[in-house]
Design an enzyme around this catalytic site. Structure first.
Site, mmCIF file in Angstrom:
data_model
loop_
_atom_site.group_PDB
_atom_site.id
_atom_site.type_symbol
_atom_site.label_atom_id
_atom_site.label_comp_id
_atom_site.label_asym_id
_atom_site.label_seq_id
_atom_site.Cartn_x
_atom_site.Cartn_y
_atom_site.Cartn_z
ATOM 1 N N TRP A 19 0.830 -1.209 0.000
ATOM 2 C CA TRP A 19 0.000 0.000 0.000
ATOM 3 C C TRP A 19 0.860 1.253 0.000
ATOM 4 O O TRP A 19 0.494 2.273 -0.609
ATOM 5 C CB TRP A 19 -0.986 -0.021 1.165
ATOM 6 C CG TRP A 19 -1.924 -1.177 1.008
ATOM 7 C CD1 TRP A 19 -2.003 -2.284 1.792
ATOM 8 C CD2 TRP A 19 -2.883 -1.365 -0.049
ATOM 9 N NE1 TRP A 19 -2.947 -3.153 1.307
ATOM 10 C CE2 TRP A 19 -3.505 -2.618 0.177
ATOM 11 C CE3 TRP A 19 -3.267 -0.613 -1.157
ATOM 12 C CZ2 TRP A 19 -4.499 -3.117 -0.670
ATOM 13 C CZ3 TRP A 19 -4.258 -1.109 -2.002
ATOM 14 C CH2 TRP A 19 -4.856 -2.346 -1.748
ATOM 15 N N ASP A 33 -1.145 6.737 6.510
ATOM 16 C CA ASP A 33 -2.223 5.832 6.118
ATOM 17 C C ASP A 33 -2.462 4.885 7.293
ATOM 18 O O ASP A 33 -1.638 4.015 7.571
ATOM 19 C CB ASP A 33 -1.795 5.071 4.850
ATOM 20 C CG ASP A 33 -2.808 3.999 4.434
ATOM 21 O OD1 ASP A 33 -3.845 3.842 5.113
ATOM 22 O OD2 ASP A 33 -2.549 3.323 3.416
ATOM 23 N N LYS A 86 -12.031 -1.648 7.603
ATOM 24 C CA LYS A 86 -11.296 -2.584 8.452
ATOM 25 C C LYS A 86 -11.704 -2.426 9.908
ATOM 26 O O LYS A 86 -12.229 -3.345 10.517
ATOM 27 C CB LYS A 86 -9.796 -2.421 8.281
ATOM 28 C CG LYS A 86 -9.359 -2.875 6.893
ATOM 29 C CD LYS A 86 -8.143 -2.199 6.418
ATOM 30 C CE LYS A 86 -8.034 -2.222 4.917
ATOM 31 N NZ LYS A 86 -8.188 -3.518 4.299
HETATM 32 C C1 PLP Z 1 -3.026 -0.019 4.667
HETATM 33 C C2 PLP Z 1 -3.954 0.098 3.497
HETATM 34 N N1 PLP Z 1 -3.944 1.218 2.758
HETATM 35 C C3 PLP Z 1 -4.758 1.367 1.699
HETATM 36 C C4 PLP Z 1 -5.619 0.372 1.302
HETATM 37 C C5 PLP Z 1 -6.495 0.583 0.107
HETATM 38 O O1 PLP Z 1 -7.742 0.944 0.569
HETATM 39 P P1 PLP Z 1 -9.002 1.175 -0.393
HETATM 40 O O2 PLP Z 1 -9.376 -0.166 -0.923
HETATM 41 O O3 PLP Z 1 -10.012 1.760 0.557
HETATM 42 O O4 PLP Z 1 -8.617 2.121 -1.450
HETATM 43 C C6 PLP Z 1 -5.683 -0.810 2.048
HETATM 44 C C7 PLP Z 1 -6.613 -1.872 1.659
HETATM 45 O O5 PLP Z 1 -6.558 -2.996 2.103
HETATM 46 C C8 PLP Z 1 -4.822 -0.952 3.164
HETATM 47 O O6 PLP Z 1 -4.826 -2.069 3.883
#
Ligand code: PLP
Length: 356
Positions: A102, A169, A193
């Site tokens: 991510w 994030d 989550k």
């Molecule tokens: C730490 C983290 N950041 C970003 C994301 C991406 O999130 P989204 O699907 O809401 O764009 C995720 C998805 O699992 C994640 O675990």
């Protein structure tokens, strides 16, 4: 039978949240209307949005400290590009910590806006630890990190001290532990989550860092516009915000983030103790960086896979297989996961040991 849901996201929410949310689908606040059919400008929904925004700040200890909370759409993936759009100057640069998939996705978006310096990376070791000992350039527009790496099961325990804005994030560990959140200038987290259903992203932002980078930003990607619109610049994801509010109320009723953290510590301790004790298993992440939200582990002998998989399925466990880039298993033990469910998994691991 209700399953023990270890899914990484969308994921488990408190049972009482499911019950209240289902009631609101039929009749919201005894209004004779469903939450799904009321106007987002109605008095009842405006109250939901206001409470959700204020409770998010309260739970993070940021009330009255110059922060705003927003419930936006587009997932954390849209925040990957909104952060540089709102904070990186034309010809500016940003510093990123590359701690997993991510973080890499966030870096890819930032590169569209300017120079992106990767201050540390654990890519060579398949992200099995959090990079350390890195330096953050003091002339960067901001520093970006990922507090919890959902896929690899690593979590930052410390955050660097720096004079530039810190963007984090927190998608997979928001509201799971007590930190000094005033060290962060921009926090974002997809709801799906630890906070609610998919469909909304919580953004917590220190207002003073906005409108300083000189860019013309399209309205929907402009944090300042969303603040002016009180998180209703356009039609917000009404149901996702409502269910997030129910979850935030549940967290508060449990004693807030510090109290939830104690429960999370006990769950993680129970599971990691078994992973370390049981000769059939090993943890995937470096011990000092182990995540208390996503516990990644492997069988020492892949021949036991079919037997183990049959055992946990029989025990009513769901969502345990690991992400393809790590393999093995990933137990996502978010806030709503009861310790009794973790005990079921530990018992299954012990049952495998006595069986093979
Ligand atoms: C730490 C983290 N950041 C970003 C994301 C991406 O999130 P989204 O699907 O809401 O764009 C995720 C998805 O699992 C994640 O675990």
């Amino acid at each position: 039978m209700k399953k023990h849901n270890y899914s990484a996201g969308p994921s488990i929410l408190p049972q009482e949240v499911f019950e209240k949310a289902s009631k609101a689908i039929l009749d919201f606040n005894d209004s004779g209307l469903s939450i799904l059919e009321i106007s987002h400008r109605s008095k009842d929904f405006v109250a939901v949005m206001e409470e959700a925004r204020s409770l998010a700040l309260e739970l993070l200890g940021l009330q009255g400290k110059g922060y705003q909370a927003l419930f936006l759409q587009g997932g954390a993936s849209t925040a990957f590009l909104m952060a540089p759009y709102n904070l990186m100057k034309e010809n500016g640069k940003a510093a990123y910590l590359d701690s997993g998939t991510w973080a890499t996705a966030a870096i890819k978006e930032a590169k569209l806006f300017g120079e992106t310096v990767i201050v540390g990376s654990s890519k060579e070791e398949n992200y099995n630890h959090i990079p350390k000992g890195y330096e953050i350039p003091s002339d960067a527009d901001y520093f970006h990190c990922t507090s919890n790496n959902t896929i690899f099961g690593t979590q930052m325990k410390e955050f660097p001290a720096t004079n530039i804005p810190v963007v984090c994030d927190m998608s997979s560990d928001i509201f799971s532990r007590d930190l000094d959140f005033s060290k962060f200038d921009l926090i974002y987290a997809g709801a799906q989550k630890n906070m609610g259903p998919a469909g909304t992203t919580l953004v917590v932002i220190k207002e003073e860092i906005l409108e300083k980078n000189g860019r013309t930003i399209p309205s929907m990607l402009d944090y300042a516009k969303h603040i002016k619109g009180e998180s209703m610049y356009n039609t917000p994801p009404v149901f996702a915000v409502y269910v997030s509010l129910l979850t935030l109320q549940w967290i508060k009723s449990k004693g807030g983030v510090a109290a939830i953290e104690k429960l999370n510590d006990a769950k993680a301790d129970l599971l990691y103790t078994e992973i370390d004790r049981n000769p059939l298993f090993k943890g995937a992440a470096a011990v000092e960086d182990r995540s208390k939200m996503n516990v990644t582990f492997l069988l020492n002998n892949a021949d036991h896979t079919a037997t183990f998989d049959a055992l946990w399925k029989e025990a009513g466990i769901s969502g345990l297989p690991g992400h393809r880039s790590v393999g093995g298993y990933r137990a996502s033990i978010y806030n709503a996961m009861p310790i009794e469910s973790v005990q079921v998994l530990v018992d299954v691991m012990k049952a495998l040991e006595s069986k093979v």
